[in-house]
Design a protein around this motif. Structure first.
Motif, short mmCIF file in Angstrom:
data_model
loop_
_atom_site.label_atom_id
_atom_site.label_comp_id
_atom_site.label_asym_id
_atom_site.label_seq_id
_atom_site.Cartn_x
_atom_site.Cartn_y
_atom_site.Cartn_z
N PRO A 160 0.82 -1.22 0.00
CA PRO A 160 0.00 0.00 0.00
C PRO A 160 0.85 1.27 0.00
CG PRO A 160 -0.84 -1.59 1.58
CD PRO A 160 0.47 -2.13 1.10
N ALA A 161 0.37 2.29 -0.68
CA ALA A 161 1.12 3.53 -0.83
C ALA A 161 1.44 4.17 0.52
CB ALA A 161 0.35 4.51 -1.71
N ASP A 162 0.50 4.11 1.47
CA ASP A 162 0.76 4.72 2.77
C ASP A 162 1.86 3.99 3.53
OD1 ASP A 162 -1.14 2.53 3.10
OD2 ASP A 162 -1.28 3.18 5.19
N GLU A 163 2.01 2.69 3.30
CA GLU A 163 3.09 1.94 3.93
C GLU A 163 4.43 2.24 3.26
OE1 GLU A 163 2.24 -2.22 4.21
OE2 GLU A 163 0.62 -1.92 5.67
N ARG A 164 4.42 2.39 1.94
CA ARG A 164 5.66 2.76 1.24
C ARG A 164 6.17 4.11 1.74
NH1 ARG A 164 2.76 1.28 -3.64
NH2 ARG A 164 2.90 3.45 -4.36
N ALA A 165 5.26 5.02 2.06
CA ALA A 165 5.66 6.35 2.51
C ALA A 165 6.33 6.31 3.87
CB ALA A 165 4.43 7.27 2.56
N ARG A 166 6.05 5.27 4.65
CA ARG A 166 6.62 5.15 6.00
C ARG A 166 7.76 4.13 6.05
NH1 ARG A 166 1.34 3.67 7.23
NH2 ARG A 166 2.09 1.85 8.40
N ALA A 167 8.29 3.76 4.91
CA ALA A 167 9.15 2.59 4.84
C ALA A 167 10.64 2.91 4.79
CB ALA A 167 8.79 1.75 3.62
N LEU A 168 11.39 1.89 5.17
CA LEU A 168 12.81 1.75 4.83
C LEU A 168 12.88 0.57 3.88
CD1 LEU A 168 15.62 0.01 5.39
CD2 LEU A 168 15.83 2.48 5.22
N LEU A 169 13.38 0.81 2.68
CA LEU A 169 13.56 -0.25 1.69
C LEU A 169 15.03 -0.63 1.66
CD1 LEU A 169 12.74 -2.04 -0.73
CD2 LEU A 169 13.05 -0.02 -2.20
N LEU A 170 15.33 -1.89 2.01
CA LEU A 170 16.69 -2.41 1.98
C LEU A 170 16.81 -3.39 0.82
CD1 LEU A 170 19.53 -2.81 3.28
CD2 LEU A 170 18.51 -4.63 4.67
N VAL A 171 17.80 -3.18 -0.02
CA VAL A 171 17.97 -4.02 -1.22
C VAL A 171 19.35 -4.69 -1.18
CG1 VAL A 171 17.96 -4.07 -3.74
CG2 VAL A 171 16.52 -2.41 -2.51
N ASP A 172 19.35 -6.00 -1.18
CA ASP A 172 20.60 -6.78 -1.23
C ASP A 172 20.34 -8.02 -2.07
OD1 ASP A 172 22.93 -8.18 -0.88
OD2 ASP A 172 22.72 -8.46 1.28
N ILE A 173 20.48 -7.88 -3.38
CA ILE A 173 20.10 -8.98 -4.28
C ILE A 173 21.24 -9.33 -5.25
CG2 ILE A 173 17.61 -8.88 -4.08
CD1 ILE A 173 17.46 -6.96 -6.35
N GLU A 174 22.45 -9.25 -4.74
CA GLU A 174 23.62 -9.81 -5.42
C GLU A 174 23.79 -9.33 -6.85
OE1 GLU A 174 25.60 -11.47 -3.40
OE2 GLU A 174 24.07 -11.20 -1.86
N GLY A 175 23.66 -8.06 -7.07
CA GLY A 175 23.80 -7.50 -8.41
C GLY A 175 22.48 -7.25 -9.10
N GLY A 176 21.41 -7.87 -8.63
CA GLY A 176 20.09 -7.67 -9.20
C GLY A 176 19.53 -6.30 -8.94
#
Length: 267
Positions: A160-176
């Motif tokens: 949901p957009a309201d959750e994205r607005a309150r989020a920390l997005l961590l990305v660790d996908i080995e080059g992806g």
């Protein structure tokens, strides 16, 4: 040098021969020792994180990822740069989204001390997803973990957009990260903090990193984090370790110096 096959060869002779002629074996032996020391420290702490923002997180001993890092995890030092970001965020950022969640070290760990209220864990491997579920059950937070499969280009549409607005997005996908994160992703997370582990040894990484930065220009400012110092002087349980084992414990087995790009929303 004495013949390493001879009974009169000294350990030093054998070690020198391996170092000179079989560097791959030497690297394997070093990694084996790192695992031994790590397991010993983790066992001492009963496979539970004892320090840092994830303290209290119970670590499974049958994890398919990060098994050699359980000791430094127990000390609260694993990827300390990431932990410092998580710890400093205001608690109003209460949604944690993890692309490449592996065994759930972060996806489960951030719930133990209420750093976040809810997590989304994206993990491509069935074994990893099963382990995340088992770790969530072990730590009593399964009701706050949503487990997903591979993160596609449109993964954010599931959140949901309201959750994205309150989020920390961590990305660790080995080059992806260079294939999944683009201008549309940053637009969807325009109010979120985004932290991407950069695998800059893959082909064409320089141009791909430049594109990541360009894709974020309209919505985020960017800073670079790199693996920095570890201070072991305060851990009484490590004082009897010899210097080699103590500092080997700090190794995360990386192929080169690790870095992250941190993207913060532009006000």
């Amino acid at each position: 040098m004495a013949d390493p096959k001879s009974p009169v060869a000294t350990l030093s002779d054998i070690a020198n021969h391996i170092a000179d002629h079989h560097p791959n074996i030497l690297a394997s032996l070093v990694d084996r020792r790192r695992r031994q020391v790590s397991n010993s420290v983790a066992d001492f702490h009963k496979n539970t994180v004892a320090y840092g923002p994830l303290r209290g997180l119970k670590l499974r001993t049958d994890s398919h990822w990060g098994a050699a890092d359980r000791g430094v995890m127990a000390l609260g030092l694993y990827e300390r740069e990431v932990l410092e970001v998580l710890e400093a965020l205001p608690r109003s950022r209460d949604v944690f989204i993890d692309l490449g969640a592996a065994d759930g070290y972060y996806g489960v760990g951030v719930l133990v001390n209420q750093l976040f209220a809810k997590t989304y864990c994206y993990e491509i491997t069935p074994k990893g997803r099963d382990t995340i579920q088992a770790n969530a059950d072990l730590n009593g937070v399964a009701d706050r973990v949503l487990i997903r499969g591979e993160a596609t280009l449109q993964f954010f549409e599931e959140i949901p957009a309201d959750e994205r607005a309150r989020a920390l997005l961590l990305v660790d996908i080995e080059g992806g990260e260079f294939d999944v994160i683009n201008e549309a992703t940053f637009a969807a997370f325009a109010q979120a903090v985004v932290l991407i582990e950069i695998h800059d040894w893959i082909a064409g990484a320089e141009a791909k990193i430049a594109k990541l930065r360009a894709d974020a220009e309209a919505t985020h400012s960017v800073t670079t984090l790199v693996t920095s110092t570890r201070d072991l002087s305060g851990f009484r349980e490590l004082r009897m370790l010899n210097d080699n084992d103590r500092w080997l414990l700090c190794s995360e087995g990386r192929p080169r110096l690790m870095s992250w790009l941190r993207f913060d929303p532009i006000d």
